[in-house]
Design a protein around this motif. Structure first.
Motif, PDB file in Angstrom:
ATOM      1  N   ASN A  25     -19.152 -29.262  21.582  1.00  0.00           N
ATOM      2  CA  ASN A  25     -18.896 -30.163  20.466  1.00  0.00           C
ATOM      3  C   ASN A  25     -19.323 -31.589  20.787  1.00  0.00           C
ATOM      4  O   ASN A  25     -19.291 -32.025  21.936  1.00  0.00           O
ATOM      5  N   ALA A  26     -19.696 -32.310  19.739  1.00  0.00           N
ATOM      6  CA  ALA A  26     -20.067 -33.706  19.891  1.00  0.00           C
ATOM      7  C   ALA A  26     -18.819 -34.545  20.135  1.00  0.00           C
ATOM      8  O   ALA A  26     -17.722 -34.171  19.722  1.00  0.00           O
ATOM      9  N   PRO A  27     -18.966 -35.676  20.798  1.00  0.00           N
ATOM     10  CA  PRO A  27     -17.802 -36.550  21.000  1.00  0.00           C
ATOM     11  C   PRO A  27     -17.300 -37.082  19.671  1.00  0.00           C
ATOM     12  O   PRO A  27     -18.067 -37.248  18.722  1.00  0.00           O
ATOM     13  N   VAL A  28     -16.010 -37.357  19.600  1.00  0.00           N
ATOM     14  CA  VAL A  28     -15.407 -37.770  18.336  1.00  0.00           C
ATOM     15  C   VAL A  28     -15.809 -39.180  17.962  1.00  0.00           C
ATOM     16  O   VAL A  28     -16.291 -39.434  16.864  1.00  0.00           O
ATOM     17  N   PHE A  29     -15.623 -40.137  18.874  1.00  0.00           N
ATOM     18  CA  PHE A  29     -15.882 -41.518  18.498  1.00  0.00           C
ATOM     19  C   PHE A  29     -16.846 -42.265  19.398  1.00  0.00           C
ATOM     20  O   PHE A  29     -17.344 -43.301  19.024  1.00  0.00           O
ATOM     21  N   SER A  30     -17.109 -41.802  20.580  1.00  0.00           N
ATOM     22  CA  SER A  30     -18.027 -42.533  21.442  1.00  0.00           C
ATOM     23  C   SER A  30     -18.734 -41.588  22.381  1.00  0.00           C
ATOM     24  O   SER A  30     -18.110 -40.779  23.054  1.00  0.00           O
ATOM     25  N   ASP A  31     -20.054 -41.719  22.431  1.00  0.00           N
ATOM     26  CA  ASP A  31     -20.815 -40.949  23.412  1.00  0.00           C
ATOM     27  C   ASP A  31     -21.446 -41.880  24.430  1.00  0.00           C
ATOM     28  O   ASP A  31     -22.438 -41.561  25.067  1.00  0.00           O
ATOM     29  N   ILE A  32     -20.849 -43.062  24.583  1.00  0.00           N
ATOM     30  CA  ILE A  32     -21.380 -44.021  25.542  1.00  0.00           C
ATOM     31  C   ILE A  32     -21.147 -43.522  26.963  1.00  0.00           C
ATOM     32  O   ILE A  32     -20.034 -43.142  27.341  1.00  0.00           O
ATOM     33  N   THR A  33     -22.202 -43.503  27.736  1.00  0.00           N
ATOM     34  CA  THR A  33     -22.137 -43.183  29.149  1.00  0.00           C
ATOM     35  C   THR A  33     -22.344 -44.474  29.936  1.00  0.00           C
ATOM     36  O   THR A  33     -23.226 -45.264  29.614  1.00  0.00           O
ATOM     37  N   THR A  34     -21.532 -44.684  30.941  1.00  0.00           N
ATOM     38  CA  THR A  34     -21.660 -45.867  31.789  1.00  0.00           C
ATOM     39  C   THR A  34     -21.971 -45.409  33.207  1.00  0.00           C
ATOM     40  O   THR A  34     -21.208 -44.640  33.805  1.00  0.00           O
ATOM     41  N   LEU A  35     -23.105 -45.881  33.699  1.00  0.00           N
ATOM     42  CA  LEU A  35     -23.535 -45.566  35.056  1.00  0.00           C
ATOM     43  C   LEU A  35     -23.382 -46.828  35.902  1.00  0.00           C
ATOM     44  O   LEU A  35     -24.020 -47.844  35.630  1.00  0.00           O
ATOM     45  N   THR A  36     -22.510 -46.764  36.896  1.00  0.00           N
ATOM     46  CA  THR A  36     -22.239 -47.928  37.739  1.00  0.00           C
ATOM     47  C   THR A  36     -22.762 -47.687  39.146  1.00  0.00           C
ATOM     48  O   THR A  36     -22.536 -46.617  39.730  1.00  0.00           O
ATOM     49  N   VAL A  37     -23.459 -48.674  39.684  1.00  0.00           N
ATOM     50  CA  VAL A  37     -23.967 -48.612  41.054  1.00  0.00           C
ATOM     51  C   VAL A  37     -23.200 -49.619  41.897  1.00  0.00           C
ATOM     52  O   VAL A  37     -23.073 -50.790  41.513  1.00  0.00           O
ATOM     53  N   VAL A  38     -22.676 -49.180  43.019  1.00  0.00           N
ATOM     54  CA  VAL A  38     -22.020 -50.068  43.977  1.00  0.00           C
ATOM     55  C   VAL A  38     -23.004 -50.326  45.114  1.00  0.00           C
ATOM     56  O   VAL A  38     -23.455 -49.401  45.788  1.00  0.00           O
ATOM     57  N   PHE A  39     -23.341 -51.594  45.314  1.00  0.00           N
ATOM     58  CA  PHE A  39     -24.309 -51.955  46.344  1.00  0.00           C
ATOM     59  C   PHE A  39     -23.612 -52.038  47.697  1.00  0.00           C
ATOM     60  O   PHE A  39     -22.525 -52.611  47.822  1.00  0.00           O
ATOM     61  N   PRO A  40     -24.219 -51.478  48.740  1.00  0.00           N
ATOM     62  CA  PRO A  40     -23.562 -51.419  50.049  1.00  0.00           C
ATOM     63  C   PRO A  40     -23.676 -52.731  50.840  1.00  0.00           C
ATOM     64  O   PRO A  40     -24.674 -53.449  50.764  1.00  0.00           O
ATOM     65  N   GLU A  41     -22.628 -53.044  51.577  1.00  0.00           N
ATOM     66  CA  GLU A  41     -22.607 -54.102  52.602  1.00  0.00           C
ATOM     67  C   GLU A  41     -23.077 -55.462  52.078  1.00  0.00           C
ATOM     68  O   GLU A  41     -23.833 -56.173  52.745  1.00  0.00           O
ATOM     69  N   VAL A  42     -22.621 -55.868  50.895  1.00  0.00           N
ATOM     70  CA  VAL A  42     -23.071 -57.134  50.320  1.00  0.00           C
ATOM     71  C   VAL A  42     -22.296 -58.293  50.944  1.00  0.00           C
ATOM     72  O   VAL A  42     -21.060 -58.268  51.028  1.00  0.00           O
ATOM     73  N   ALA A  43     -23.039 -59.320  51.384  1.00  0.00           N
ATOM     74  CA  ALA A  43     -22.435 -60.513  51.963  1.00  0.00           C
ATOM     75  C   ALA A  43     -23.256 -61.728  51.545  1.00  0.00           C
ATOM     76  O   ALA A  43     -24.360 -61.598  50.986  1.00  0.00           O
ATOM     77  N   VAL A  44     -22.726 -62.907  51.808  1.00  0.00           N
ATOM     78  CA  VAL A  44     -23.451 -64.138  51.495  1.00  0.00           C
ATOM     79  C   VAL A  44     -24.785 -64.137  52.241  1.00  0.00           C
ATOM     80  O   VAL A  44     -24.864 -63.807  53.428  1.00  0.00           O
ATOM     81  N   GLY A  45     -25.850 -64.474  51.546  1.00  0.00           N
ATOM     82  CA  GLY A  45     -27.194 -64.472  52.116  1.00  0.00           C
ATOM     83  C   GLY A  45     -27.983 -63.217  51.824  1.00  0.00           C
ATOM     84  O   GLY A  45     -29.213 -63.186  51.998  1.00  0.00           O
ATOM     85  N   ASP A  46     -27.310 -62.164  51.348  1.00  0.00           N
ATOM     86  CA  ASP A  46     -27.991 -60.917  51.012  1.00  0.00           C
ATOM     87  C   ASP A  46     -28.552 -60.969  49.598  1.00  0.00           C
ATOM     88  O   ASP A  46     -28.169 -61.806  48.777  1.00  0.00           O
ATOM     89  N   THR A  47     -29.453 -60.032  49.314  1.00  0.00           N
ATOM     90  CA  THR A  47     -30.043 -59.889  47.978  1.00  0.00           C
ATOM     91  C   THR A  47     -29.805 -58.475  47.488  1.00  0.00           C
ATOM     92  O   THR A  47     -30.017 -57.516  48.234  1.00  0.00           O
ATOM     93  N   ILE A  48     -29.320 -58.346  46.252  1.00  0.00           N
ATOM     94  CA  ILE A  48     -29.204 -57.012  45.671  1.00  0.00           C
ATOM     95  C   ILE A  48     -30.362 -56.816  44.707  1.00  0.00           C
ATOM     96  O   ILE A  48     -30.801 -57.760  44.034  1.00  0.00           O
ATOM     97  N   ALA A  49     -30.867 -55.581  44.649  1.00  0.00           N
ATOM     98  CA  ALA A  49     -32.026 -55.268  43.814  1.00  0.00           C
ATOM     99  C   ALA A  49     -31.758 -53.988  43.036  1.00  0.00           C
ATOM    100  O   ALA A  49     -31.190 -53.030  43.573  1.00  0.00           O
ATOM    101  N   ILE A  50     -32.161 -53.991  41.781  1.00  0.00           N
ATOM    102  CA  ILE A  50     -31.998 -52.798  40.958  1.00  0.00           C
ATOM    103  C   ILE A  50     -33.132 -52.729  39.949  1.00  0.00           C
ATOM    104  O   ILE A  50     -33.637 -53.757  39.472  1.00  0.00           O
ATOM    105  N   ALA A  51     -33.556 -51.533  39.648  1.00  0.00           N
ATOM    106  CA  ALA A  51     -34.541 -51.289  38.596  1.00  0.00           C
ATOM    107  C   ALA A  51     -34.137 -50.010  37.884  1.00  0.00           C
ATOM    108  O   ALA A  51     -33.739 -49.030  38.524  1.00  0.00           O
ATOM    109  N   TYR A  52     -34.224 -50.032  36.550  1.00  0.00           N
ATOM    110  CA  TYR A  52     -33.843 -48.848  35.786  1.00  0.00           C
ATOM    111  C   TYR A  52     -34.580 -48.837  34.451  1.00  0.00           C
ATOM    112  O   TYR A  52     -35.109 -49.860  33.997  1.00  0.00           O
ATOM    113  N   THR A  53     -34.618 -47.669  33.854  1.00  0.00           N
ATOM    114  CA  THR A  53     -35.226 -47.510  32.534  1.00  0.00           C
ATOM    115  C   THR A  53     -34.190 -46.949  31.570  1.00  0.00           C
ATOM    116  O   THR A  53     -33.319 -46.167  31.961  1.00  0.00           O
ATOM    117  N   ILE A  54     -34.309 -47.368  30.321  1.00  0.00           N
ATOM    118  CA  ILE A  54     -33.546 -46.775  29.224  1.00  0.00           C
ATOM    119  C   ILE A  54     -34.549 -46.356  28.162  1.00  0.00           C
ATOM    120  O   ILE A  54     -35.337 -47.179  27.681  1.00  0.00           O
TER     121      ILE A  54
END
Length: 621
Positions: free
Chosen positions: A113-142
Motif C-alpha cells: 500500500n501507498a503511504p497515507v500522508f507522507s512518502d518522504i525519505t530522509t537519508l542522513t550521512v554522519v561524517f567520521p572523525e570531524v574536528a576543527v581544521g577538517d573538511t567534509i565533502a559530499i556529492a549526491y544526485t536527486i
C-alpha cells in the motif's frame, strides 16, 4: 510545496556565523571550499540535479552542525543517490563515510500500500572523525521522474553574505524549446547553446563574509542576497492555475458531502453563520498532517479519504472546506500563500515561495485557514496575514491577505488588591481579551481539566515568586471565538513587608496574554537594520490598592503621557485616603505586519521612556 533546501542551510550557517562574529571581524565557523549544483531538465520538465560541495570547519562551535547532512526526497516521484561522502582530515587523510554511517528514515505504507500522508525519505550521512581544521565533502544526485506540475520546473536559491564561499557554480541545462525566465543576483552569468539545449552557468565568490549582528529573520527577502532563480512559469497566475488544474476537481459536491454540510449547518440561516459553522467543524475535527507525497505535494486527497481518516494537510483542509461551502451555495476558492518569512514575492515566479493553502470567501471577503485549530473564523494566524496571496480562482495581481484591524487585539485587566496588616493580599483580577489575545489564551486553556484549574492558579503564583492560592472562573475556552474573559479570586502571602518601611512595584499579580510590561521589552532588545515582523495591540491595566490603617504611603509614581506616530502610553496614579487607583494604557497602532528599522528604533526609544514609569515604586512605612 517545499522551499529550497540549500537556502535554509545557508541561512542557518549565516545565523551561526553571526552568533560567532562579536569580535572585530567575523569569526566564521565554516567555509565552503566549493558548492556546485547542476540541473539537467528534460522536455517534460522532469529533471536530475547534482549537488557537490565541501565545507571546512574553522571553529569548535561549528563541529556539531557539520557532522551530519540529510537529504530528503519523495520516493513516489524521486530517487536519490549519494556519490561520495567523506572527511578530509587536516593532515591530508581521506576517511570515507562507511555505509554504517548512513541512516535511512522511510515513510511508507504497509505491504504494497501507498503511504497515507507522507512518502518522504530522509537519508542522513554522519561524517567520521570531524574536528576543527577538517573538511567534509559530499556529492549526491536527486532524479525527479515526474515534475511537480506537468511541464513546469522552478528553482530559487541564495547565498548569504555572512557565509564564506570560495567557489560557487550553478548550471542549468534545459531544452531550447522549453520556455523559461531567469535572473542572477550578484552572480557572473555565462550562456551557451549546444545540440538544441541552452546551458546557463552562474558563478559567485564570497571570500570575505561581512559581519552582522542580525538576530531577527522574521522577514526575509531572498532577492536582497546573491543568488539565482529559474522558472518555466510566466507569472504567479500560472502557478495558481497549475495548482487549480489538479485541485479544483477534488472539491466537487457529493451526496456524502451534502449530507455532512446539512448536518453541520443545521438551522443556521445567514451565509456567515453557515460558513463559520463549516469552518469550525473542519478546524476542530480534521487533524492537520503535513503531506509531501510527490505529486501529492500539490494534489489534495479525495474528500472521502480525508473524512474517513479525519486528517489532512493544508490543501486537504482547503479542499474539504471549499466542498462543504459549495454544498451550502457559498462561493469560495483556495489560495496559495507563504506561511514563513516571505512578505514580498520575488520577481521570478517560483513555486517554493508559496508553501501553504488557505481559503477565500469572496462574498464575505474573508480568508480562512482551517489548519489552525485555534483561530476563530474571520481571523488568520499571524504567519498568514499581510502576505501576498494567489487566488486559485479569480486571481488578482498584487492581492494580500488582511492584517488585524488596529484595536482588534486588546487586553483589559482590572485588579482589586486588599492588603492586610500582616502584608497578605486578597483580591480579584478580572481580565477581558479580544482578537489574537483571546485566541492565545483559549488555546492554552482549551484542554485543561476543570478540576486542575485551582492547581494551575497556585502554580502560576509560584512561578511569579508568590506563595498563594485562588480560584478561577472563566468562559468555556473550547469555542473558536475572538473574545475571552476570566476572573481570579486570590490570596497571596507577604505581598508587601509589614510592619516597617518598604516599597513595591505595580505589576500584574497573575499571568495574562498581553501585560503592559511585555510591550516594553523592546527597551532591552537589540536594534535591527532590517524589516521585522510585528503587530498591533492595546493593553489596559487598572489597579485599586486598599491599604491597612497601619500602612502610610509616602510616595507614588508620577503620571506620564507619551505618544508618537503609532504608540501611546498613559499612566495615572491617584491616592485617596488609603486607596491607590492606578490606570496604565499602552496602545500600539502599528499599521501592518512589517516594522521598518526606523519604526523599531522609535519603538525602542519609546519603550525606554515608558519603562521608567512602569518600574517606579510605591514607597510606604
Amino acid at each position: 510545496m517545499k522551499g529550497t533546501l540549500f537556502l535554509w542551510v545557508t541561512l542557518l550557517a549565516a545565523c551561526l556565523n553571526a552568533f560567532a562574529g562579536e569580535s572585530d571581524g567575523p569569526e566564521i565557523g565554516t567555509r565552503f571550499g566549493h558548492y556546485h549544483a547542476a540541473y539537467r531538465l528534460n522536455a517534460d520538465a522532469s529533471h536530475e540535479e547534482t549537488h557537490d560541495w565541501t565545507t571546512k570547519v574553522l571553529q569548535e562551535h561549528a563541529v556539531e552542525g557539520v557532522k551530519r547532512h540529510s537529504i530528503s526526497y519523495s520516493t513516489s516521484i524521486q530517487k536519490a543517490e549519494i556519490l561520495h561522502a567523506y572527511t578530509l582530515k587536516a593532515d591530508g587523510r581521506r576517511i570515507d563515510a562507511p555505509k554504517s554511517n548512513y541512516q535511512l528514515e522511510v515513510n511508507s505504507g504497509k505491504d504494497e500500500n501507498a503511504p497515507v500522508f507522507s512518502d518522504i525519505t530522509t537519508l542522513t550521512v554522519v561524517f567520521p572523525e570531524v574536528a576543527v581544521g577538517d573538511t567534509i565533502a559530499i556529492a549526491y544526485t536527486i532524479t525527479q521522474m515526474e515534475p511537480m506540475f506537468p511541464g513546469h520546473f522552478s528553482v530559487m536559491n541564495s547565498f548569504s553574505r555572512l557565509q564564506a564561499f570560495d567557489d560557487v557554480k550553478v548550471t542549468i541545462d534545459a531544452p531550447s524549446l522549453l520556455w523559461a525566465q531567469h535572473e542572477a543576483r550578484e552572480m557572473a552569468e555565462q550562456r551557451g547553446e549546444k545540440d538544441g539545449r541552452i546551458i546557463l552557468t552562474w558563478s559567485f565568490q564570497n571570500k570575505q563574509p561581512i559581519k552582522s549582528k542580525r538576530r531577527d529573520w522574521s522577514v526575509y527577502e531572498v532577492e536582497k542576497e546573491p543568488g539565482y532563480a529559474f522558472s518555466t512559469f510566466k507569472s504567479y497566475a500560472d502557478i495558481a492555475e497549475a495548482y487549480a488544474a489538479r485541485a479544483r476537481p477534488k472539491a466537487a459536491v457529493t451526496e456524502r458531502l451534502q449530507k455532512l454540510a446539512d448536518e453541520i449547518v443545521k438551522d443556521k440561516k445567514s451565509p456567515r453563520e453557515q460558513a463559520r459553522a463549516l469552518y469550525d467543524w473542519v478546524a476542530t475535527n480534521i487533524t492537520y498532517a503535513g503531506n509531501c507525497i510527490g505529486v501529492g505535494a500539490v494534489v489534495p486527497h479525495d474528500i472521502p479519504f480525508i473524512l474517513d481518516n479525519r486528517m489532512g494537510d493544508c490543501k486537504d483542509h482547503a479542499t474539504l472546506l471549499q466542498g462543504l461551502l459549495a454544498a451550502k451555495g457559498i462561493a469560495s476558492t483556495q489560495a496559495l500563500v507563504n506561511a514563513g518569512s516571505v512578505y514580498r514575492l520575488p520577481k521570478i515566479p517560483v513555486v517554493s515561495t508559496v508553501n501553504h493553502v488557505i481559503n477565500y470567501l469572496p462574498g464575505l471577503n474573508i480568508f480562512a485557514d482551517s489548519t489552525s485549530r485555534t483561530t476563530p473564523f474571520g481571523m488568520l494566524p499571524h504567519a498568514d496575514s499581510g502576505k501576498p496571496v494567489l487566488l486559485v480562482d479569480g486571481f488578482k495581481e498584487g492581492m494580500k491577505t488582511p492584517v488585524p484591524p488596529i484595536g482588534s487585539n486588546r487586553q483589559h485587566m482590572k485588579s482589586v488588591v486588599k492588603i492586610g496588616t500582616d502584608g497578605t493580599a486578597r483580591g480579584e483580577i478580572d481580565v477581558s481579551l479580544n482578537g489574537a489575545f483571546a485566541e492565545g489564551t483559549r488555546a492554552r486553556l482549551r484542554h485543561m481539566p476543570k478540576d486542575r484549574m485551582d492547581e494551575v492558579v497556585e502554580n502560576v503564583f509560584r512561578g511569579m515568586g508568590y506563595i498563594g492560592s485562588g480560584q478561577i472562573k472563566q468562559d468555556d475556552p473550547k469555542e473558536l471565538l475572538d473574545t475571552y474573559h476570566y476572573k481570579v479570586n486570590f490570596e497571596l502571602k507577604d505581598l508587601v513587608r509589614l510592619p516597617g518601611p518598604g516599597a513595591f512595584h505595580i505589576y500584574p499579580l497573575f499571568s495574562s496574554e498581553a501585560p503592559v510590561h511585555s510591550y516594553l521589552s523592546a527597551a532591552t532588545e537589540q536594534e535591527e537594520t532590517v524589516d521585522t515582523a510585528c503587530w498591533s495591540g492595546t493593553s489596559v491595566e487598572e489597579y485599586a490598592y486598599q491599604f491597612p490603617k497601619n500602612m502610610k504611603i509616602l510616595s507614588v509614581p508620577d503620571d506620564m503621557k507619551l505618544s508618537n506616530d503609532f504608540l501611546t502610553y498613559q499612566a495615572t496614579y491617584r491616592l485617596k485616603g488609603n486607596t491607590l487607583m492606578i490606570k496604565r494604557t499602552f496602545d500600539d497602532r502599528t499599521p501592518g505586519n512589517i516594522c521598518s528599522p526606523a519604526m523599531a528604533s522609535a519603538y525602542k526609544k519609546f519603550a525606554i521612556q515608558a519603562s521608567k514609569n512602569v518600574k517606579a515604586q510605591v514607597v510606604y512605612k
